[in-house]
Design a protein around this motif. Sequence first.
Motif, PDB file in Angstrom:
ATOM      1  N   GLU A 213       0.829  -1.260   0.274  1.00 35.16           N
ATOM      2  CA  GLU A 213       0.018  -0.144  -0.169  1.00 35.16           C
ATOM      3  C   GLU A 213       0.805   1.248  -0.054  1.00 35.16           C
ATOM      4  OE1 GLU A 213      -1.011  -2.159   3.063  1.00 35.16           O
ATOM      5  OE2 GLU A 213      -1.443  -3.279   1.325  1.00 35.16           O
ATOM      6  N   GLU A 218       0.568   4.611  -9.185  1.00 38.07           N
ATOM      7  CA  GLU A 218      -0.933   4.271  -9.564  1.00 38.07           C
ATOM      8  C   GLU A 218      -1.183   3.234  -8.572  1.00 38.07           C
ATOM      9  OE1 GLU A 218      -1.112   3.125 -13.697  1.00 38.07           O
ATOM     10  OE2 GLU A 218       0.781   4.522 -13.958  1.00 38.07           O
ATOM     11  N   LYS A 219      -2.711   2.918  -8.516  1.00 43.80           N
ATOM     12  CA  LYS A 219      -3.030   1.772  -7.809  1.00 43.80           C
ATOM     13  C   LYS A 219      -2.950   0.787  -8.870  1.00 43.80           C
ATOM     14  CE  LYS A 219      -6.975   0.381  -4.880  1.00 43.80           C
ATOM     15  NZ  LYS A 219      -6.238  -0.165  -3.724  1.00 43.80           N
ATOM     16  N   ASP A 221      -2.387  -3.745  -9.599  1.00 43.60           N
ATOM     17  CA  ASP A 221      -2.405  -5.202  -8.903  1.00 43.60           C
ATOM     18  C   ASP A 221      -1.065  -5.382  -8.346  1.00 43.60           C
ATOM     19  OD1 ASP A 221      -5.126  -5.367  -9.963  1.00 43.60           O
ATOM     20  OD2 ASP A 221      -4.512  -6.237 -11.934  1.00 43.60           O
ATOM     21  N   ILE A 225       2.732  -4.258  -9.326  1.00 40.30           N
ATOM     22  CA  ILE A 225       3.651  -3.505  -8.080  1.00 40.30           C
ATOM     23  C   ILE A 225       5.010  -4.259  -7.985  1.00 40.30           C
ATOM     24  CG2 ILE A 225       3.807  -2.697  -5.746  1.00 40.30           C
ATOM     25  CD1 ILE A 225       0.732  -2.297  -5.950  1.00 40.30           C
ATOM     26  N   ALA A 272      -0.144  -6.862   1.544  1.00 33.00           N
ATOM     27  CA  ALA A 272      -1.238  -6.228   0.864  1.00 33.00           C
ATOM     28  C   ALA A 272      -2.327  -6.137   1.653  1.00 33.00           C
ATOM     29  CB  ALA A 272      -1.308  -6.291  -0.607  1.00 33.00           C
ATOM     30  N   ASP A 273      -2.865  -4.831   2.139  1.00 34.57           N
ATOM     31  CA  ASP A 273      -4.214  -5.003   3.176  1.00 34.57           C
ATOM     32  C   ASP A 273      -3.875  -5.784   4.187  1.00 34.57           C
ATOM     33  OD1 ASP A 273      -5.645  -3.282   1.179  1.00 34.57           O
ATOM     34  OD2 ASP A 273      -6.118  -4.827  -0.024  1.00 34.57           O
TER      35      ASP A 273
END
Length: 300
Positions: A213, A218-219, A221, A225, A272-273
């Motif tokens: 995060e 950009e955001k 997948d 990343i 992630a999260d």
Amino acid sequence: SVLRLDNGKFLSIKIDGNPKQCYINPREGAIGCFEEACRNVVCTGAKPIGMLDHLQFGNPKDPEIFWTFLESLKGLTDFAKEFEIPCIGGKVSLYNETPTGSIKPTPVIGVIGLIDRKPLKIQKINSDDCLILIGSTKDELGGSEYSEYIHKFIGGKCPVVDFLESKKNMDAVLKIIEKNLIKSAHDCSKGGLAIAVSELCMANQIGCDISLENIPGEKLDADKILFSESHSRYLITFEKKNLQNLEELLKKHNVQFKTIGEFGGESIQFTADSKPLIDLSVDKAQKTWLNALKEMVMHA
């Protein structure tokens, strides 16, 4: 390589190439090779002052191959002019073909940089040291190691160098090295973020915990990343006590950056999260890497 000169200054030298990206987009691929060599020189604390090239292509009588040759030259010229880095020499190798066809366009770029003071003295990474990523990660898996070796595909959108971003990031890295605020600077290139972080962990025999995060850009997948090979990115390791000074300096240079994780333990972890995506022991990563090197030597 960093060489000490008789006048007390230092010369930094790096050579880079990327045939897959040059095959997809010869102009942007050639610029990327040039910028990658500059990034590696900058990571030693050196300002790029000159370049030379070795341009390797197939039969120039083939219009398509001649086009890739011209596009590569245009890209190298654009970057050299924008960054005021003179081309001090080079050579061209043509007609590189086998019965199955031509080689991919393969410009190989060498860059030399000058260090007026002392080169960055790389220090061992310890537990609780932190990692900053400078530069933006974009949706650019074209020509990546991930696309070829996982999806068996060479194509897609080739990484593109943003000249303004590249220049700002180089200047910022040189300044934080000059201020002695960091332990190491490592460029993020072939293999993407996941490979660059793993290299740091293996070299220092230490684990890390990286949060996706926090990756600037950009955001995207998770696979993009982890494995995008976007240019102009630097991994900076430092002690926590230097965080405030580092952030202030990087903000002054108006670059994209973020602290993405900490070192410690024995595993390379990407989350992630708050959910684990990768949890790999440093020892296992190193054994796999060393075994791959042995196989390459055996088949050479």
